[in-house]
Design a protein around this motif. Structure first.
Motif, mmCIF file in Angstrom:
data_model
loop_
_atom_site.group_PDB
_atom_site.id
_atom_site.type_symbol
_atom_site.label_atom_id
_atom_site.label_comp_id
_atom_site.label_asym_id
_atom_site.label_seq_id
_atom_site.Cartn_x
_atom_site.Cartn_y
_atom_site.Cartn_z
ATOM 1 N N MET A 60 0.827 -1.198 0.000
ATOM 2 C CA MET A 60 0.000 0.000 0.000
ATOM 3 C C MET A 60 0.869 1.259 0.000
ATOM 4 S SD MET A 60 -3.108 0.502 -0.203
ATOM 5 C CE MET A 60 -4.355 1.667 0.020
ATOM 6 N N GLN A 61 2.009 1.149 0.670
ATOM 7 C CA GLN A 61 2.920 2.296 0.715
ATOM 8 C C GLN A 61 3.453 2.629 -0.683
ATOM 9 O OE1 GLN A 61 3.536 4.337 3.170
ATOM 10 N NE2 GLN A 61 5.041 5.531 2.064
ATOM 11 N N HIS A 62 3.706 1.575 -1.485
ATOM 12 C CA HIS A 62 4.200 1.801 -2.845
ATOM 13 C C HIS A 62 3.170 2.557 -3.674
ATOM 14 C CE1 HIS A 62 7.734 -0.623 -2.316
ATOM 15 N NE2 HIS A 62 7.004 -1.644 -1.860
ATOM 16 N N LEU A 63 1.913 2.250 -3.472
ATOM 17 C CA LEU A 63 0.856 2.926 -4.217
ATOM 18 C C LEU A 63 0.791 4.404 -3.845
ATOM 19 C CD1 LEU A 63 -1.385 2.598 -6.252
ATOM 20 C CD2 LEU A 63 -2.931 1.993 -4.393
ATOM 21 N N ARG A 64 0.938 4.705 -2.555
ATOM 22 C CA ARG A 64 0.938 6.114 -2.130
ATOM 23 C C ARG A 64 2.139 6.858 -2.705
ATOM 24 N NH1 ARG A 64 0.235 4.479 3.544
ATOM 25 N NH2 ARG A 64 -1.882 3.743 3.611
ATOM 26 N N THR A 65 3.298 6.203 -2.666
ATOM 27 C CA THR A 65 4.505 6.823 -3.209
ATOM 28 C C THR A 65 4.356 7.049 -4.711
ATOM 29 O OG1 THR A 65 5.824 5.682 -1.540
ATOM 30 C CG2 THR A 65 7.000 6.564 -3.434
ATOM 31 N N PHE A 66 3.838 6.053 -5.406
ATOM 32 C CA PHE A 66 3.611 6.181 -6.840
ATOM 33 C C PHE A 66 2.651 7.319 -7.147
ATOM 34 C CE2 PHE A 66 0.751 5.135 -10.387
ATOM 35 C CZ PHE A 66 1.650 5.278 -11.421
ATOM 36 N N ARG A 67 1.573 7.373 -6.402
ATOM 37 C CA ARG A 67 0.573 8.425 -6.641
ATOM 38 C C ARG A 67 1.159 9.810 -6.377
ATOM 39 N NH1 ARG A 67 -5.673 8.730 -4.723
ATOM 40 N NH2 ARG A 67 -6.021 10.830 -5.479
ATOM 41 N N ALA A 68 1.943 9.942 -5.309
ATOM 42 C CA ALA A 68 2.558 11.236 -5.004
ATOM 43 C C ALA A 68 3.533 11.642 -6.107
ATOM 44 C CB ALA A 68 3.272 11.174 -3.657
ATOM 45 N N ARG A 69 4.339 10.687 -6.583
ATOM 46 C CA ARG A 69 5.281 11.000 -7.663
ATOM 47 C C ARG A 69 4.554 11.347 -8.945
ATOM 48 N NH1 ARG A 69 9.940 6.374 -6.914
ATOM 49 N NH2 ARG A 69 10.846 7.258 -5.024
ATOM 50 N N LEU A 70 3.486 10.613 -9.233
ATOM 51 C CA LEU A 70 2.708 10.888 -10.437
ATOM 52 C C LEU A 70 2.064 12.273 -10.363
ATOM 53 C CD1 LEU A 70 1.665 9.847 -13.135
ATOM 54 C CD2 LEU A 70 -0.289 8.866 -11.921
ATOM 55 N N GLU A 71 1.538 12.622 -9.209
ATOM 56 C CA GLU A 71 0.932 13.954 -9.048
ATOM 57 C C GLU A 71 1.976 15.048 -9.227
ATOM 58 O OE1 GLU A 71 -0.951 13.854 -5.237
ATOM 59 O OE2 GLU A 71 -2.693 12.753 -5.979
ATOM 60 N N ARG A 72 3.162 14.854 -8.654
ATOM 61 C CA ARG A 72 4.226 15.853 -8.815
ATOM 62 C C ARG A 72 4.645 15.962 -10.272
ATOM 63 N NH1 ARG A 72 6.408 13.966 -3.681
ATOM 64 N NH2 ARG A 72 7.623 12.449 -4.851
ATOM 65 N N LEU A 73 4.737 14.813 -10.954
ATOM 66 C CA LEU A 73 5.111 14.827 -12.362
ATOM 67 C C LEU A 73 4.076 15.559 -13.203
ATOM 68 C CD1 LEU A 73 6.952 13.838 -14.706
ATOM 69 C CD2 LEU A 73 5.467 11.828 -14.821
ATOM 70 N N VAL A 74 2.814 15.260 -12.979
ATOM 71 C CA VAL A 74 1.741 15.905 -13.751
ATOM 72 C C VAL A 74 1.725 17.408 -13.489
ATOM 73 C CG1 VAL A 74 -0.760 16.080 -13.993
ATOM 74 C CG2 VAL A 74 0.321 13.840 -13.947
ATOM 75 N N LEU A 75 1.859 17.798 -12.226
ATOM 76 C CA LEU A 75 1.866 19.231 -11.915
ATOM 77 C C LEU A 75 3.073 19.930 -12.526
ATOM 78 C CD1 LEU A 75 0.649 19.197 -8.209
ATOM 79 C CD2 LEU A 75 -0.613 19.980 -10.219
ATOM 80 N N THR A 76 4.231 19.275 -12.487
ATOM 81 C CA THR A 76 5.430 19.863 -13.079
ATOM 82 C C THR A 76 5.275 20.015 -14.584
ATOM 83 O OG1 THR A 76 6.797 18.884 -11.342
ATOM 84 C CG2 THR A 76 7.924 19.593 -13.338
ATOM 85 N N LEU A 77 4.782 18.982 -15.240
ATOM 86 C CA LEU A 77 4.585 19.057 -16.692
ATOM 87 C C LEU A 77 3.531 20.099 -17.060
ATOM 88 C CD1 LEU A 77 4.800 15.290 -17.659
ATOM 89 C CD2 LEU A 77 6.512 17.061 -18.052
ATOM 90 N N ALA A 78 2.486 20.195 -16.249
ATOM 91 C CA ALA A 78 1.458 21.207 -16.512
ATOM 92 C C ALA A 78 2.037 22.614 -16.355
ATOM 93 C CB ALA A 78 0.273 21.010 -15.577
ATOM 94 N N LEU A 79 2.885 22.799 -15.344
ATOM 95 C CA LEU A 79 3.521 24.100 -15.140
ATOM 96 C C LEU A 79 4.431 24.441 -16.317
ATOM 97 C CD1 LEU A 79 4.114 26.533 -13.327
ATOM 98 C CD2 LEU A 79 5.935 25.191 -12.277
ATOM 99 N N ILE A 80 5.205 23.468 -16.769
ATOM 100 C CA ILE A 80 6.087 23.703 -17.915
ATOM 101 C C ILE A 80 5.270 24.047 -19.155
ATOM 102 C CG2 ILE A 80 7.676 22.540 -19.511
ATOM 103 C CD1 ILE A 80 8.725 20.998 -17.041
#
Length: 78
Positions: free
Chosen positions: A1-21
């Motif tokens: 379950m921890q891996h899923l939270r980590t994955f989701r957090a990384r995915l959210e950061r990636l999406v926000l970063t790409l959206a900002l760019i």
């Protein structure tokens, strides 16, 4: 379950970063277009077409990056 939270957090950061760019690049292009705007209607239409193409390219690139990340971590989601 921890891996899923980590994955989701990384995915959210990636999406926000790409959206900002993407939004920063689009804003830069629009600002540049406003600065170099010419009175000729034909060149204005060309500028709009180029800006539209750039926006679509950024959107497709963002979608491709998200799809690649999701497919990469697809096994961890199960």
């Amino acid at each position: 379950m921890q891996h899923l939270r980590t994955f989701r957090a990384r995915l959210e950061r990636l999406v926000l970063t790409l959206a900002l760019i993407a939004t920063t690049a689009l804003d830069h292009c629009l600002s540049r277009a406003r600065r170099i705007r010419v009175d000729d209607h034909g060149s204005e239409s060309t500028e709009k077409a180029v800006l539209t193409a750039i926006g679509l390219t950024i959107a497709l690139g963002l979608a491709g990056a998200i799809a690649a990340v999701v497919s990469k971590y697809q096994g961890q989601l199960h």
